[in-house]
Enzyme design. Structure first.
Site, PDB file in Angstrom:
ATOM      1  N   ARG A  73      35.287  -7.585  20.856  1.00  0.00           N
ATOM      2  CA  ARG A  73      36.354  -7.623  19.846  1.00  0.00           C
ATOM      3  C   ARG A  73      37.137  -6.295  19.824  1.00  0.00           C
ATOM      4  O   ARG A  73      36.533  -5.220  19.896  1.00  0.00           O
ATOM      5  CB  ARG A  73      35.707  -7.871  18.479  1.00  0.00           C
ATOM      6  CG  ARG A  73      36.669  -8.153  17.374  1.00  0.00           C
ATOM      7  CD  ARG A  73      36.020  -8.893  16.256  1.00  0.00           C
ATOM      8  NE  ARG A  73      35.096  -8.052  15.480  1.00  0.00           N
ATOM      9  CZ  ARG A  73      34.493  -8.484  14.371  1.00  0.00           C
ATOM     10  NH1 ARG A  73      34.679  -9.703  13.940  1.00  0.00           N
ATOM     11  NH2 ARG A  73      33.674  -7.697  13.718  1.00  0.00           N
ATOM     12  N   ARG A 103      35.773  -1.406  16.793  1.00  0.00           N
ATOM     13  CA  ARG A 103      35.151  -0.945  15.544  1.00  0.00           C
ATOM     14  C   ARG A 103      33.815  -0.303  15.868  1.00  0.00           C
ATOM     15  O   ARG A 103      33.059  -0.827  16.689  1.00  0.00           O
ATOM     16  CB  ARG A 103      34.902  -2.147  14.617  1.00  0.00           C
ATOM     17  CG  ARG A 103      36.045  -2.475  13.699  1.00  0.00           C
ATOM     18  CD  ARG A 103      35.832  -3.782  12.992  1.00  0.00           C
ATOM     19  NE  ARG A 103      34.507  -3.933  12.375  1.00  0.00           N
ATOM     20  CZ  ARG A 103      34.176  -4.920  11.547  1.00  0.00           C
ATOM     21  NH1 ARG A 103      35.053  -5.833  11.238  1.00  0.00           N
ATOM     22  NH2 ARG A 103      32.974  -5.001  11.035  1.00  0.00           N
ATOM     23  N   ARG A 153      22.780  -4.228  13.000  1.00  0.00           N
ATOM     24  CA  ARG A 153      23.297  -5.113  11.940  1.00  0.00           C
ATOM     25  C   ARG A 153      22.552  -6.445  11.927  1.00  0.00           C
ATOM     26  O   ARG A 153      22.266  -7.007  10.871  1.00  0.00           O
ATOM     27  CB  ARG A 153      24.796  -5.385  12.156  1.00  0.00           C
ATOM     28  CG  ARG A 153      25.672  -4.239  11.707  1.00  0.00           C
ATOM     29  CD  ARG A 153      27.051  -4.342  12.315  1.00  0.00           C
ATOM     30  NE  ARG A 153      27.866  -5.422  11.757  1.00  0.00           N
ATOM     31  CZ  ARG A 153      28.977  -5.869  12.335  1.00  0.00           C
ATOM     32  NH1 ARG A 153      29.388  -5.376  13.465  1.00  0.00           N
ATOM     33  NH2 ARG A 153      29.670  -6.828  11.764  1.00  0.00           N
ATOM     34  N   LYS A 172      31.922 -17.495  11.217  1.00  0.00           N
ATOM     35  CA  LYS A 172      31.840 -18.157   9.907  1.00  0.00           C
ATOM     36  C   LYS A 172      33.192 -18.143   9.186  1.00  0.00           C
ATOM     37  O   LYS A 172      33.586 -19.140   8.578  1.00  0.00           O
ATOM     38  CB  LYS A 172      30.801 -17.387   9.095  1.00  0.00           C
ATOM     39  CG  LYS A 172      30.324 -18.008   7.827  1.00  0.00           C
ATOM     40  CD  LYS A 172      29.002 -17.368   7.408  1.00  0.00           C
ATOM     41  CE  LYS A 172      28.985 -15.865   7.505  1.00  0.00           C
ATOM     42  NZ  LYS A 172      29.379 -15.154   6.287  1.00  0.00           N
ATOM     43  N   ARG A 205      23.429 -13.801  -0.846  1.00  0.00           N
ATOM     44  CA  ARG A 205      22.964 -13.009   0.295  1.00  0.00           C
ATOM     45  C   ARG A 205      21.484 -12.703   0.171  1.00  0.00           C
ATOM     46  O   ARG A 205      20.891 -12.180   1.107  1.00  0.00           O
ATOM     47  CB  ARG A 205      23.735 -11.696   0.310  1.00  0.00           C
ATOM     48  CG  ARG A 205      24.661 -11.510   1.514  1.00  0.00           C
ATOM     49  CD  ARG A 205      25.259 -10.138   1.386  1.00  0.00           C
ATOM     50  NE  ARG A 205      25.991  -9.662   2.501  1.00  0.00           N
ATOM     51  CZ  ARG A 205      27.286  -9.831   2.716  1.00  0.00           C
ATOM     52  NH1 ARG A 205      27.990 -10.589   1.921  1.00  0.00           N
ATOM     53  NH2 ARG A 205      27.871  -9.261   3.736  1.00  0.00           N
TER      54      ARG A 205
HETATM   55  P1  AMP Z   1      31.376  -9.299   3.757  1.00  0.00           P
HETATM   56  O1  AMP Z   1      32.850  -9.378   3.937  1.00  0.00           O
HETATM   57  O2  AMP Z   1      30.755 -10.579   3.280  1.00  0.00           O
HETATM   58  O3  AMP Z   1      30.663  -8.733   4.958  1.00  0.00           O
HETATM   59  O4  AMP Z   1      31.125  -8.228   2.559  1.00  0.00           O
HETATM   60  C1  AMP Z   1      31.596  -6.888   2.627  1.00  0.00           C
HETATM   61  C2  AMP Z   1      30.751  -5.989   1.710  1.00  0.00           C
HETATM   62  O5  AMP Z   1      30.827  -6.449   0.359  1.00  0.00           O
HETATM   63  C3  AMP Z   1      29.271  -5.993   2.030  1.00  0.00           C
HETATM   64  O6  AMP Z   1      28.943  -5.069   3.045  1.00  0.00           O
HETATM   65  C4  AMP Z   1      28.662  -5.610   0.705  1.00  0.00           C
HETATM   66  O7  AMP Z   1      28.782  -4.212   0.446  1.00  0.00           O
HETATM   67  C5  AMP Z   1      29.561  -6.315  -0.289  1.00  0.00           C
HETATM   68  N1  AMP Z   1      29.047  -7.680  -0.592  1.00  0.00           N
HETATM   69  C6  AMP Z   1      29.719  -8.855  -0.392  1.00  0.00           C
HETATM   70  N2  AMP Z   1      29.000  -9.898  -0.825  1.00  0.00           N
HETATM   71  C7  AMP Z   1      27.835  -9.390  -1.287  1.00  0.00           C
HETATM   72  C8  AMP Z   1      26.655  -9.968  -1.848  1.00  0.00           C
HETATM   73  N3  AMP Z   1      26.544 -11.307  -2.037  1.00  0.00           N
HETATM   74  N4  AMP Z   1      25.644  -9.134  -2.218  1.00  0.00           N
HETATM   75  C9  AMP Z   1      25.745  -7.803  -2.060  1.00  0.00           C
HETATM   76  N5  AMP Z   1      26.816  -7.190  -1.530  1.00  0.00           N
HETATM   77  C10 AMP Z   1      27.860  -7.968  -1.151  1.00  0.00           C
END
Ligand code: AMP
Length: 249
Positions: free
Chosen positions: A159, A192, A203, A41, A120
């Site tokens: 990865r 990782r 996940r 993505k 989300r």
């Molecule tokens: P990402 O890079 O989108 O995987 O986001 C990294 C972390 O940021 C996630 O694991 C959450 O802790 C937090 N996070 C990002 N976007 C959201 C969201 N829309 N709702 C809740 N937590 C978020």
């Protein structure tokens, strides 16, 4: 080009102004990107940002940028969010919504937007719908990148990330010149913890529970655009453009 844009207003909040804002485009695209970890993505968001001239607005990037900021620079909403992140938890809906509302100027941007990582949950999607309605902004569509779970496991488990400069490689699709060694800085390449096959499956289950209901929400709203995430990044990108073309690109 994404590289020439600055996303200060998104990354730092309303106190900052973008030095190089997105171009005002005749046809600003307003899109959401959905997809499980490992579907590519982020890569598609970069390619779309370059092609459509819209900024890639990732909520994860905002939180990561805030982690590096000084305590006194943080808004109360952001300081609260970082407490949740430090505990390894998803940030609660009200906190994420406060953060996005602080950045409503980025949603209004005449270049359009590509939201990634937000919404989300269905509650976040409902709040975004209300916010866009208040701002008289129309969402063009929700790109939902789909990939069979076995393919996701194989992509993520191949990865490797450099322990020093964080460059990313892949054992089969983007191997380093010397096995286990970073091409850029000579650092050791590591896997990782959460990219191990057993962790990837956990996940994926978490993703299915929390985020998959969103696809139903957007299908009912007539906004869902399913895209197969199989093949190379360029193939997926061409498929995305074709799907958007069908919506008037
Ligand atoms: P990402 O890079 O989108 O995987 O986001 C990294 C972390 O940021 C996630 O694991 C959450 O802790 C937090 N996070 C990002 N976007 C959201 C969201 N829309 N709702 C809740 N937590 C978020």
């Amino acid at each position: 080009m994404e590289a020439q844009r600055d996303r200060s207003a998104w990354l730092k909040g309303p106190s900052a102004t973008c030095r190089v804002p997105a171009h005002e485009t005749e046809r600003p695209w307003r899109l959401i990107l959905l997809g499980a970890p490992g579907v590519g993505k982020g890569t598609q968001a970069q390619l779309l940002a370059d092609r459509l001239g819209a900024c890639h607005l990732s909520t994860g990037d905002v939180f990561r940028a805030a982690k590096c900021a000084e305590e006194k620079e943080l808004s109360p909403a952001m300081a609260a969010a970082l407490d949740y992140m430090r505990r390894g938890e998803l940030v609660p809906d009200p906190t994420v919504l406060a953060m996005v509302k602080e950045r409503v100027g980025c949603l209004r941007c005449r270049g359009g937007f590509l939201l990634d990582g937000f919404p989300r949950t269905v509650a976040q999607a409902e709040a975004l719908r209300d916010l866009l309605t208040r701002e008289s902004l129309e969402l063009d569509g929700v790109l939902d990148y789909e990939l069979p779970i076995d393919e996701i496991v194989s992509r993520l488990s191949g990865r490797r990330t450099c322990g020093s400069c964080k460059a990313v490689f892949h054992l089969t699709t983007m191997p380093p010149k010397v096995a286990g060694v970073c091409d850029h800085c000579g650092g050791a390449l590591l896997q990782r913890e959460d990219d191990r096959p057993e962790s990837v499956r956990v996940r994926m289950e978490a993703y299915a529970r929390s985020t998959a209901p969103l696809t139903e929400f957007y299908r009912q709203a007539g906004k869902l655009i399913p895209i197969s995430a199989e093949g190379s990044p360029e193939e997926i990108f061409q498929r995305t453009l074709t799907a958007l073309g069908a919506k008037g690109a």
